[in-house]
Scaffold this motif. Structure first.
Motif, PDB file in Angstrom:
ATOM      1  N   VAL A 304       0.846  -1.191   0.000  1.00 30.57           N
ATOM      2  CA  VAL A 304       0.000   0.000   0.000  1.00 30.57           C
ATOM      3  C   VAL A 304       0.883   1.242   0.000  1.00 30.57           C
ATOM      4  O   VAL A 304       2.069   1.183   0.341  1.00 30.57           O
ATOM      5  N   THR A 305       0.306   2.358  -0.350  1.00 34.30           N
ATOM      6  CA  THR A 305       1.042   3.618  -0.303  1.00 34.30           C
ATOM      7  C   THR A 305       0.978   4.180   1.115  1.00 34.30           C
ATOM      8  O   THR A 305      -0.109   4.203   1.705  1.00 34.30           O
ATOM      9  N   PRO A 306       2.108   4.560   1.678  1.00 34.59           N
ATOM     10  CA  PRO A 306       2.100   5.051   3.068  1.00 34.59           C
ATOM     11  C   PRO A 306       1.195   6.275   3.241  1.00 34.59           C
ATOM     12  O   PRO A 306       1.022   7.035   2.304  1.00 34.59           O
TER      13      PRO A 306
ATOM     14  N   GLY B 110      10.379   1.351   3.705  1.00 37.00           N
ATOM     15  CA  GLY B 110       8.985   1.803   3.817  1.00 37.00           C
ATOM     16  C   GLY B 110       8.421   1.587   5.210  1.00 37.00           C
ATOM     17  O   GLY B 110       7.899   2.514   5.835  1.00 37.00           O
ATOM     18  N   TYR B 153       4.534  -1.671   2.708  1.00 36.88           N
ATOM     19  CA  TYR B 153       4.662  -0.537   1.787  1.00 36.88           C
ATOM     20  C   TYR B 153       5.527  -0.867   0.570  1.00 36.88           C
ATOM     21  O   TYR B 153       5.201  -0.481  -0.542  1.00 36.88           O
ATOM     22  N   ASP B 154       6.631  -1.581   0.804  1.00 38.19           N
ATOM     23  CA  ASP B 154       7.582  -1.833  -0.292  1.00 38.19           C
ATOM     24  C   ASP B 154       7.343  -3.157  -0.995  1.00 38.19           C
ATOM     25  O   ASP B 154       7.976  -3.435  -2.015  1.00 38.19           O
TER      26      ASP B 154
END
Lengths: 306, 306
Positions: A304-306, B110, B153-154
């Motif tokens: 996911v996008t932070p 991330g 995230y990553d």
């Protein structure tokens, strides 16, 4: 890595314990969806006494309306000779017709009597006759050894008994033999040992594994069986299921869970996780509630996008 | 079969994500209960910023009131040098005092930045200093490599990076190195491979495994790690847990689930399933809801009378 085949048992084992009757049209829509998802073997009905399992009372109607689905094999469950007779007769209903008769030999007297009124000794005799009759009628004749890893009434089931039963069923002409953890009590070491021993005992007859995820051990058990040489696994979309005659039994291992396990391990299943998750969400809408599959709930591993 | 050691992380990792503050007295009662259950290592507190993780604001109060428990080692989690300073200072509070500082090195930029404001490179520097400081103060200095099997995230985390980080932490004096599947995305083949590689890379430093059961893979992952040589496993009573900075993270693998898995496989854990189930039911009463552990819900395999 060898691929695996997932046998979709959602329409039968997944639904048989539902309190409310699932409409025949919804069962048929599920079967269509499973075909579209990529399932190549689907257990679609059970030829049992409708007074005992009302949810399966529409077995003949289901078979009569099966879709044309090249390359897909449809399975009907049979608990006795009358069931095999019905499975054979159902082919005259005008539909796509069944390909396989799935027989059931219970590995313990306690569950055998509760589930189908048979001791183990009776079950050997009855299943021998069922397998012969099914093969004689041109059905692929396979048998599941139920309660193979533990019985809800008798407790532990000796591995030696299960190996002996498997050998007897191979001698009786079974074209595939499944081991079932009906109440979800097995652990990976036990599964690897027993599956390996049965494969050695009945080869070249293929061995299948049927898992319920009552205690969260099913994915680990599937992986242990894969390492022991098993390449065919039952699963139900959404992890639906349970057995009216097995106290404490919970759902089948979810198709999504096995697809996640195997595909992320580099083992092809013929089913994409995206397709299984989409089918899960669609059928949850039909059932009016979320389905219990763990991967169905959590989804795929996606950043996911932070 | 070699025995395993279960490190009980319920009071810290199990509770840190709870929306409502769990009273200090309840946390201490849980710690007492875990000691009575047979846990020999217990993560009791986290020395983090109380504005970021309000649930852990009572870390010093917990340590000051720890029970006398011969043979039990208490662990405090530390995310930076300030945390280690607080863990060391907490020993002056008059209680039983901590035995271990648990440091955390995140394997991805991330999640490292989201969880503790650190890149991987920064984390190596900071953890090297933390481990030295903790050891210098007489604490057993261990470190967990977080997001070792995947980052929220990553995405995927290269195994080679995790092996390199483990080697660096061993060189920095870590007395134990844990690999954490923080968001529950790992599968058994991956776990067996990575745990085996890290054991080979850092021996004789012992390796621990920290699993979350987001997708139902945790028991199978634990078994794969056992086969690869891992003998120490984190778990939380009732499968409580989740991480406020890891989207999609679900609970820790349940202590009951690992006890069931291992004890039924002939591997001793030092904890009986009966004791773990009793503790589960007691703490569910404190929390006012059933706890998510699968074996906690289903119970032991026990035959019933038909």
């Amino acid at each position: 890595m060898d691929a695996v085949q997932i046998v979709e048992v959602g329409p039968r084992d997944g639904l048989q314990n539902e309190a409310g009757f699932v409409e025949t049209a919804d069962k048929l829509a599920l079967i269509d969806r499973l075909v579209a998802m990529g399932a190549t073997r689907i257990e679609v009905a059970s030829f049992v006494n409708p007074r005992r399992v009302p949810q399966m009372a529409d077995a003949e109607a289901i078979v009569a309306a099966l879709p044309a689905a090249p390359g897909v094999r449809f399975i009907g469950l049979c608990l006795n000779e009358r069931g095999v007779d019905r499975a054979i007769a159902s082919r005259d209903g005008g539909g796509r017709a069944l390909d396989e008769a799935g027989c059931v030999l219970v590995a313990s007297d306690g569950f055998g009597i509760a589930n189908q009124g048979q001791t183990v000794a009776d079950g050997i005799t009855v299943n021998t006759a069922m397998l012969e009759k099914a093969r004689g009628a041109g059905l692929f004749a396979q048998v599941t050894i139920s309660a193979a890893f533990g019985c809800p009434y008798d407790g532990p089931v000796p591995a030696a008994r299960v190996i002996d039963l498997a050998r007897r069923m191979a001698d009786a002409g079974a074209q595939e033999i499944a081991l079932a953890d009906t109440i979800g009590v097995a652990v990976p070491a036990q599964v690897g040992d027993l599956v390996g021993a049965v494969i050695a005992a009945v080869g070249p007859v293929p061995v299948r594994l049927h898992l319920h995820d009552t205690r969260g051990m099913a994915p680990g058990n599937a992986w242990a069986a894969y390492q022991a040489g098993c390449r065919t696994f039952d699963a139900a979309l959404g992890g639906l299921g349970g057995c009216p005659f097995a106290p404490g039994a919970a759902g089948n291992v979810g198709t999504e869970d096995l697809v996640y396990l195997f595909e992320r391990s580099g083992v092809r299943t013929g089913i994409t996780l995206d397709a299984a998750l989409a089918a899960n969400h669609w059928f949850a809408g039909i059932m009016g509630r979320p389905l219990p599959s763990r991967v169905g709930e959590a989804g795929d591993f996606a950043a996911v996008t932070p």
